[in-house]
Design an enzyme around this catalytic site. Structure first.
Site, PDB file in Angstrom:
ATOM      1  N   ALA A   1      -1.875  11.158  38.076  1.00  0.00           N
ATOM      2  CA  ALA A   1      -2.795  11.311  39.206  1.00  0.00           C
ATOM      3  C   ALA A   1      -3.752  10.126  39.185  1.00  0.00           C
ATOM      4  CB  ALA A   1      -3.556  12.629  39.113  1.00  0.00           C
TER       5      ALA A   1
ATOM      6  N   HIS B   1      -9.225  16.744  34.918  1.00  0.00           N
ATOM      7  CA  HIS B   1      -9.404  15.351  34.478  1.00  0.00           C
ATOM      8  C   HIS B   1      -9.845  14.467  35.637  1.00  0.00           C
ATOM      9  CE1 HIS B   1      -8.148  11.839  31.868  1.00  0.00           C
ATOM     10  NE2 HIS B   1      -8.108  11.271  33.061  1.00  0.00           N
ATOM     11  N   GLU B   2      -9.143  14.574  36.757  1.00  0.00           N
ATOM     12  CA  GLU B   2      -9.454  13.692  37.891  1.00  0.00           C
ATOM     13  C   GLU B   2     -10.805  14.025  38.501  1.00  0.00           C
ATOM     14  OE1 GLU B   2      -7.541  11.185  38.113  1.00  0.00           O
ATOM     15  OE2 GLU B   2      -6.131  12.087  36.695  1.00  0.00           O
TER      16      GLU B   2
END
Length: 854
Positions: free
Chosen positions: A264, A299-300
């Site tokens: 991503a 995470h993103e």
């Protein structure tokens, strides 16, 4: 050669208009860049790659200067020269440009898919990190040159256009296109800009406080979006609270792209994903698949603060962005589903970092980045997993509240701006009054990690450190000097009986008292330290005898450390077998996955005539577990049992060669083929792996068809990887040939890596790779080639170990793009395994193997 841009002229705002052409696979654009000129200049230097630049003019104080454009391809720059002199102050640069919608999954590129009618459709999308924004528009493509972005996208009628900020308006722009204008962004780096145009559908916005969240994907995937929406809303709320800073964007779109090289990408407000990491049917997915989706989404979204709001000044600091986002993803996932025990399962990922960092060809977490390609080498387990492990170690040492206070201070001090690694250490120093900057220098600027030795004389223990490495010399590693450091300031938490000792171990040994000579000693209490531990025989025997008293993470670490010492020839392999005997009653899947991975490697390197010894040990250890947990999930079973069941089934059906397990897997597969019933999603990948390893052409044909017509992205990936497990040469060759066309370029490298790792498929895969090298480099993204080559280390069986000289000779004349360091690590790991194989061949390894289970 100086790859850095001069600072005589810097941008403050870009206004960009782009129109993709889906027939010619090209795009045309116009941009207006508001500049600050710091000193008199006759030229402007900015980045451009694979672009054709037309007219370029500068307007300043009512005067217009026509520019002459000279491209500098080697430096990926454009130099625009003017006859007049640009004076200090404000100016506006206008540029017309054109480019190619490439198929290399970088810059402004095209992704394709088949719609429900079998028609090929295309999406124009972006992937700019690290330095590929320059492939989409001329820009000052360095992270500290932040600017505001105002984007306009022309899209064919009926197509959706998405960028970082909310949409302002959509109007007809003629020639079958509509023009969508977006609000201005916050000041941000060029690598975070995104534009996506395609026949896509968006979910209805789900509000998290004042922020609308949407999932965007191909048509017909609406039923696969809800889980991601839930995970995204949780992450946004969790991080807003944890950082005590509002989300820096005005909306949050999560976009599934069919062709995507990374997992991503954290574009502010427009995060792009591989489909398999965003779209999911929870009822048809395994727990690890769901966990991975929550991890990546978290995470993103963590990057929106750590990376987007506050950004590194230069690419040497990218590790901190990624390591911190990894650390925060674990916090968020653990909060989202506490029952998943995410910090324990992270031990497996940390183990991958240990495996790389124990090589002489490791690297420091942070190193000097000179040219753009240097930054590509940072996207690896040392940046993500080691970096996050070191942050976790510091967080546990300081305490969560103190650590959080330092992080919040750092973000507030540098919001909308850039920072160096040392800025974070100074914030943690101030929050804790501990020498964090001095300690972190050891961990960040030298490679490797220590082996903590613990020995007892009956009344005291002595604790010392030494560098850990798998190989004792450099003769087979391709370098003259090891990249492993010499000593570290090690935050230790040592438990002796009921006493807990917290200390910072330096180069000098430390002595601690024992209340009695049978006290239990745990040198990595809690399990959060990024180091290995070696106990003397008496202390180790005590730990194995009282194994059940350890926490799950402590158990995992003990097994992982002991296996690493066996691989590095520090202890006899039978010490590891003693551990297997000690853990028979355990049911933590993380612990057993260490043991199963050891069985897999031993099976791989054992001569064919003696493989039955590995199989007997495997069945002796694992069959009692399968008898307890069975093939079917039971109501109320412990969290983690599903993972354990899957791991044991696959090991018994492959390494163990157990006929009953193979038969049961085939029966389940027949039901799947006949649509009589679906296989439990928690074990389906394992069942497919067992069937493929023992399957025939009919099984292959069914799996190939399911790969081509999947119901979910996860199913597509499961069946694709199962195709790599067949043993027949013709089927292996068919899958290899598919990587040249049918298999998406984002997946092809991982298919080849899996085939290289197979005992039967490995030699065929190497032959294919060496013969098709140029075609594979042309088709696959540069940043995936190192991953493709990782399977080489497994070529240690009877059928393949002789290839070592050929492989080393091949890479003396064939360069690996963006992955020279990773290649050297793979070749050193290959040398580690060959050394272990030779050592095992010199011992009567299987003389004590248990008898065949009947």
């Amino acid at each position: 050669m100086n790859y850095r841009l001069p600072r005589n002229i810097v941008p403050s705002k870009y206004s960009i208009r782009l129109r993709p052409d889906f027939e010619a696979f090209s795009f045309a654009g116009h941009e207006s860049i508001e500049l600050t000129i710091n000193e008199p200049s006759k030229s402007i230097v900015l980045n451009a790659a694979e672009l054709r630049i037309g007219a370029a003019t500068v307007t300043q104080d009512g005067s217009m200067f026509q520019g002459k454009v000279e491209l500098e391809p080697e430096l990926e720059r454009a130099r625009i020269t003017f006859e007049g002199t640009l004076l200090p102050g404000a100016a506006v640069l206008e540029i017309d440009f054109q480019g190619i919608l490439n198929d290399q999954l970088s810059g402004f590129y095209r992704s394709k898919f088949l719609d429900e009618h079998g028609k090929t459709c295309y999406i124009a999308t972006t992937q700019f990190e690290a330095t590929d924004a320059r492939k989409a528009f001329p820009c000052f493509d360095e992270p500290d040159l932040k600017a505001v972005f105002s984007i306009q996208l022309d899209a064919p009628n009926g197509y959706l256009a998405v960028s970082n900020a909310p949409e302002i308006s959509t109007v007809d722009s003629g020639e079958g296109y509509t023009r969508t204008s977006f609000e201005d962004t916050i000041p941000m780096s060029t690598y975070l800009v995104a534009f996506i145009v395609g026949p896509l559908e968006a979910s209805e916005p789900q509000m998290s406080a004042n922020t609308p969240i949407r999932i965007i994907s191909k048509p017909g995937q609406g039923h696969l979006r809800q889980f991601a929406l839930e995970a995204a809303a949780h992450a946004l709320e969790f991080f807003t609270d944890w950082f005590s800073i509002p989300y820096p964007g005005k909306k949050l779109d999560l976009i599934a792209i069919p062709d995507f090289a990374f997992g991503a990408m954290e574009n502010l407000g427009a995060v792009t994903f591989r489909e398999t990491l965003l779209l999911v049917d929870p009822d048809k997915s395994s727990r690890p698949e769901l966990e991975r989706i929550v991890d990546v989404i978290s995470h993103e979204i963590a990057h929106m603060w750590f990376g987007d709001l506050v950004t590194m000044k230069w690419w040497n600091g990218i590790w901190l962005n990624e390591a911190f986002a990894t650390f925060m993803e674990l916090l968020a996932t653990d909060n989202f589903r506490p029952s998943w025990n995410r910090w324990v399962s992270f031990g497996l990922s940390k183990g991958e970092a240990f495996a790389t960092d124990g090589l002489h060809n490791t690297r420091p977490i942070e190193f000097k980045v000179v040219k753009p390609s240097d930054a590509e080498g940072m996207f690896d387990v040392l940046t993500y997993e080691k970096g996050a492990s070191v942050l976790r170690m510091i967080e546990r040492y300081l305490g969560p509240d103190t650590f959080r206070s330092g992080i919040t201070s750092y973000l507030n001090s540098h919001r909308f701006a850039n920072a160096e690694t040392t800025d974070l250490w100074q914030s943690l120093d101030a929050a804790s009054s501990e020498p964090i900057a001095e300690t972190m220098t050891d961990w960040v600027f030298q490679g490797g990690y220590p082996l903590i030795r613990v020995v007892s004389d009956g009344s005291r223990i002595t604790v010392s450190q030494e560098p850990f490495s798998y190989l004792s010399d450099l003769s087979n590693v391709g370098i003259e000097q090891s990249q492993i450091g010499s000593a570290w300031k090690v935050p230790l938490s040592i438990q002796i009986g009921q006493q807990h000792h917290k200390l910072l171990l330096d180069a000098e040994p430390v002595s601690l008292p024992l209340a009695s000579n049978d006290e239990l000693v745990i040198a990595n209490a809690g399990g959060w330290g990024f180091f290995r531990v070696s106990y003397d025989n008496a202390l180790l025997a005590r730990l194995l005898a009282r194994f059940s008293l350890l926490t799950d993470l402590e158990k995992f670490n003990l097994a992982n450390d002991l296996w690493a010492q066996a691989v590095s020839l520090r202890v006899d392999i039978h010490s590891f077998f003693d551990l297997i005997e000690a853990v028979r009653g355990e049911e933590d899947p993380n612990l057993w996955e260490v043991i199963i991975s050891a069985f897999n490697l031993l099976d791989h390197m054992t001569p064919s005539a003696k493989r039955d010894g590995v199989a007997r040990r495997c069945k002796d250890a694992l069959m009692p577990i399968l008898e307890r947990v069975g093939f079917e999930a039971q109501d109320g079973e412990k969290e983690g049992t599903s993972r354990l069941r899957a791991a044991v089934i696959e090991a018994l059906g492959t390494v163990g060669g157990d006929s009953e397990t193979i038969s049961e897997c085939k029966d389940l597969f027949v039901k799947e083929m006949s649509t009589e019933s679906d296989i439990d999603p928690d074990i389906v990948a394992s069942v497919l792996g067992v069937v493929a390893a023992n399957g025939d052409e009919a099984d292959f044909a069914f799996m190939l068809d399911r790969y081509r017509h999947p119901s979910t992205p996860q199913e597509e990936n499961r069946y694709l990887m199962a195709l790599t497990k067949f043993q027949q040469p013709e089927l292996i060759k068919k899958v290899l040939s598919m990587t040249l066309d049918e298999i998406r370029s984002q997946n092809g490298p991982f298919v080849i890596a899996s085939l290289l790792s197979g005992r039967e498929s490995g030699p065929l895969a190497w032959k294919f790779l060496s013969q098709q090298w140029d075609a594979l480099l042309e088709r696959f993204p540069d940043n995936t080639i190192a991953s493709m080559l990782s399977g080489i280390a497994a070529l240690v069986s009877d059928e393949s170990y002789y290839l070592e000289r050929e492989i080393r000779a091949f890479f003396e004349t064939h360069q690996v793009p963006s992955g020279d360091k990773s290649l050297r690590q793979t070749l050193e790991r290959y040398a580690v395994y060959l050394t272990l194989r030779k050592n095992l061949l010199d011992t009567d390894l299987w003389s004590s193997a248990p008898p065949e289970i009947t």
